[in-house]
Design a protein around this motif. Sequence first.
Motif, mmCIF file in Angstrom:
data_model
loop_
_atom_site.group_PDB
_atom_site.id
_atom_site.type_symbol
_atom_site.label_atom_id
_atom_site.label_comp_id
_atom_site.label_asym_id
_atom_site.label_seq_id
_atom_site.Cartn_x
_atom_site.Cartn_y
_atom_site.Cartn_z
ATOM 1 N N ASN A 1 10.465 -8.208 2.887
ATOM 2 C CA ASN A 1 9.175 -7.364 3.523
ATOM 3 C C ASN A 1 8.309 -8.202 4.381
ATOM 4 O O ASN A 1 7.241 -8.060 4.763
ATOM 5 N N VAL B 1 6.794 -11.513 3.407
ATOM 6 C CA VAL B 1 5.861 -12.363 2.950
ATOM 7 C C VAL B 1 6.100 -13.793 3.267
ATOM 8 O O VAL B 1 5.497 -14.547 3.449
ATOM 9 N N PRO C 1 4.605 -8.934 7.338
ATOM 10 C CA PRO C 1 4.771 -7.735 6.438
ATOM 11 C C PRO C 1 4.216 -6.495 7.004
ATOM 12 O O PRO C 1 4.844 -5.303 6.997
ATOM 13 N N ALA D 1 6.279 -3.073 7.344
ATOM 14 C CA ALA D 1 5.793 -1.811 6.770
ATOM 15 C C ALA D 1 6.075 -0.569 7.692
ATOM 16 O O ALA D 1 6.229 0.441 7.623
ATOM 17 N N ARG E 1 6.943 -1.413 -0.655
ATOM 18 C CA ARG E 1 6.957 -2.062 -1.605
ATOM 19 C C ARG E 1 5.851 -1.911 -2.762
ATOM 20 O O ARG E 1 4.907 -1.486 -2.602
ATOM 21 N N HIS F 1 4.489 -3.943 -6.233
ATOM 22 C CA HIS F 1 4.464 -5.476 -6.805
ATOM 23 C C HIS F 1 4.340 -5.541 -8.142
ATOM 24 O O HIS F 1 3.860 -4.575 -9.049
ATOM 25 N N GLN G 1 -1.241 -4.867 -7.491
ATOM 26 C CA GLN G 1 -2.481 -5.436 -6.408
ATOM 27 C C GLN G 1 -3.159 -4.232 -5.822
ATOM 28 O O GLN G 1 -3.106 -3.824 -4.706
ATOM 29 N N PRO G 2 -3.913 -3.564 -6.903
ATOM 30 C CA PRO G 2 -4.647 -2.199 -6.408
ATOM 31 C C PRO G 2 -5.957 -2.858 -5.502
ATOM 32 O O PRO G 2 -6.246 -4.048 -5.455
ATOM 33 N N LEU G 3 -6.533 -1.944 -4.604
ATOM 34 C CA LEU G 3 -7.447 -2.210 -3.633
ATOM 35 C C LEU G 3 -8.816 -1.976 -4.547
ATOM 36 O O LEU G 3 -9.091 -0.691 -4.486
ATOM 37 N N GLY H 1 -1.917 3.659 2.376
ATOM 38 C CA GLY H 1 -0.640 3.486 2.605
ATOM 39 C C GLY H 1 -0.060 4.512 3.552
ATOM 40 O O GLY H 1 0.734 4.213 4.459
ATOM 41 N N ARG I 1 1.265 4.698 -3.597
ATOM 42 C CA ARG I 1 0.780 4.178 -2.536
ATOM 43 C C ARG I 1 1.826 3.775 -1.502
ATOM 44 O O ARG I 1 1.723 4.131 -0.452
#
Lengths: 288, 325, 250
Positions: free
Chosen positions: C51, C53, C73, C77, C83, C85, C89-91, C103, C152
């Motif tokens: 993806n 990174v 990335p 997307a 994807r 993690h 990795q929440p906001l 998303g 998401r």
Amino acid sequence: MLGVLASIIDGVLVGLVYGLAAMGLTLIWGVMDVINLTHGTMIVAGMFGLYGLASAVGAPPYLALPPVLIGGFLAGVLLYWVAVHRMVGRPPLMSLLSTFSINLMLIGLGTSIWGTALFNVEVALPGFSLGRYTFPGAHILAAVLAALIAASLYLFLQRSRLGKAVRAVANNREAAELVGIPTTRVLAITVGCGVAIAGVAGMLIGTLFPFTILSGDSYQLKSFVVTALGGFGNPVGALFAGIALGVLEGAVTPFVPVSWTLVIEFALFVLVLVVFPGGIFAARRGAL
Amino acid sequence: MPLVRLMRRPFFWILALAIAVFALAPVFGNNVALREALILDAVYITLASNLNLMLGYAGYINFGSIVFFGLGGYTCVWLVNSYHWPLGASLLVAGVCVSVLALIFGLGILRLRGAFFALATVGIVEAVQAFAENFTPWGGSSGIYLSGDIFTPLGGPARALWVIYFMMVAVMGLSLYLSYAIKSSKFGLGLLAIGQNEDAAAILGVPTPLYKALVYSASAFLPAIAGGLYFFKSAFIQPSDAFDLTLSTEALVVAMLGGQGTVAGVAIGAFLYEELRGYLLTSSMFANFQLFVSGALLLLIVLFFPGGLMGFIYRHFPRTQKVLE
Amino acid sequence: MSVLLDLREVSKRFGGLQAVRNLSFDVRQGEILGLIGPNGAGKSTLFNLINGVFAPDHGRIIFDGIDITGERPYRVARYGLARTHQIVQPLTNLTVLDNCTVGACFGRKNLPLARAHEAAREAIAIAGLENRAAMLALNLTIAEKKRLELARALAAQPKLLLLDEVLSGLNPTEVEHMIGVVRRIRERGVTILIIEHLMQAIMGLSDRIVVLNFGQKLAEGLPAEVARHPQVIEAYLGDPKLAAELQGAG
């Protein structure tokens, strides 16, 4: 030819002091990911410590070194408890803002006490002559002292128990805590050392050039450039990068108006960060 | 989000009402002293509100937001003085030029993340100031003086000051609505995502470099126009005034005081800060301590109220969150 | 079945460590492909290469007929690749709904905000987070955060979903629930590439398995074939418990 050599040598001398100043910044940065925006003002505090002792009391300028070192350490510990302690582990921008606000307070106090007048400390030392060129004794002594202090910091970090604890905390704070290292005290001591080094570097710079209460900005910038060049959190890299910056400045100054020197240094800072995000001299972060 | 949908929300009308009261307050009784105080408030709100687009939304600290104000001022004053352009056109061109410049700069320096960006913004101030000091068409370090008759097209000095006031309030109002509109848009959501976790945002598909550069550029437009108005009003501009870092710093304090990332908070914060400053300047004890007080205030906010005033209000009156943005 | 993702001799080195070496395999439209291997085998690195990174040092990555090698990335997307993690990795200061709206907004469909809200709500329902929609992401439990990751990614309406250990750290009930969610996602026509350490779960879920070891492909095939593969068993012998699970699952 001799002229170029002379300006390179003088660049190395002054650069050693820049390198020392940057070590104070990079030490704190490397250990706790905090960018100390009071750095420049602490450098200036060292200059005024020198001025206070040398001019007002009439003591020989270099006797200011121990009091500046101790005063800087205490100021750093205080800074840690006021502005940094609550910020460790929070987003790095928060510690940026908290040290920034302390800096505002210090500058506000400083300007209302001393104004923005130019101060100068005369150092009468015999110079060293090379053909037509004479290197001021102050430059040579400042460079020697800077190198000695940098070496003692290096030895402290590598050999002493406390220095090893500092490196352990830099490496992995949680693991250090687990093996019984009092991390909070180590962090406070680190900030103390960082500020003390900045202060002493400021004191040494004060023996070289005149200064005002606002001189801190440009020296802070030099420290940032040096830190970026030398690798974040890498004191040894900082010393070499400081020499590089000193030589560069010596080479550039004759050809460029003074107001552009800072801009060039800033451009260098941005360029280095964009091209080498980890610094040139350091292959990796946390080289402490 | 389309304007029509924004207009269905109560906050749109609360904001409109507040701006109208602000604009008309000094008109009654021809209160010139109030007008002069409020125009400064409008400058603060404009600067802080646009700074907040970077700080509160995208999570990037811009220590040098003053360059937009100063460059806008220079461009406008220069066009009026050297080319005799009308004020409106000069302001617009100043805004557009500074925005474009910010876009170009932004695409470069926004490759720096977090704290590095913040440090680089200080450098931009240094660079621009050095440029202004050495650029002869702008009068170098002595600056540009406007002649006395520049106010004639606006109907003489007395009337011109009112016109400038209303224009400044309009710029302030536009700043607040820009802030509001961005917050309620897809662009704003993308920025908030960047502010929370830039890597995660990119992986979710937010075009991070473009968005950051765009918001940097957007945050330059209205401050540039405000700078143009401000220095047109003073009829004088010089580098040390135009790029005074104190004003950048104050904008930062104001945004944090009100509550970063909120629309209304920044306006309230600016108002409060101006009041406080006015008090400090007039009291003999604090006159020299302005920077000290700004610093102490910022420190207290960062340490104890990172959400600022609005954070405090939201926490104690959760229902306000539905109305106040 | 047509090929959705095609990896051709992909390699990536970090300093002295060859994380991925000359790796080729493909993911076919509509399947669940399991990616297993001992710790440090290069599974997560592979996701980061796919993806965008990291850019691979060598090799090509073709997604849905487009060469996405080295693309950023956010571009990847947009092509329809989402994807989760391994470390969530929440906001953090946004609500669950806003997290998923991000998303949906910036995913494959590039939806406007209002329609993105609908898509986000739908994804939240599939992940079973309906009664958490208005909550800030930072207040979720770890299991809920894992589901948020999934919701998401799903809100982006991807063609291919990369799942990085969505089951780790969950208790058995939560694992059951999550497996159900993954199955439901596949029924909606989303192709899935999944990394997982829970052997029982991944052997049951996957149509095919690819085994990595030291950044190289060790084996590829049906779950039952892979579980009997001598080299695979050997690779896992460092971890007898896993090896036993592998045999039991196969």
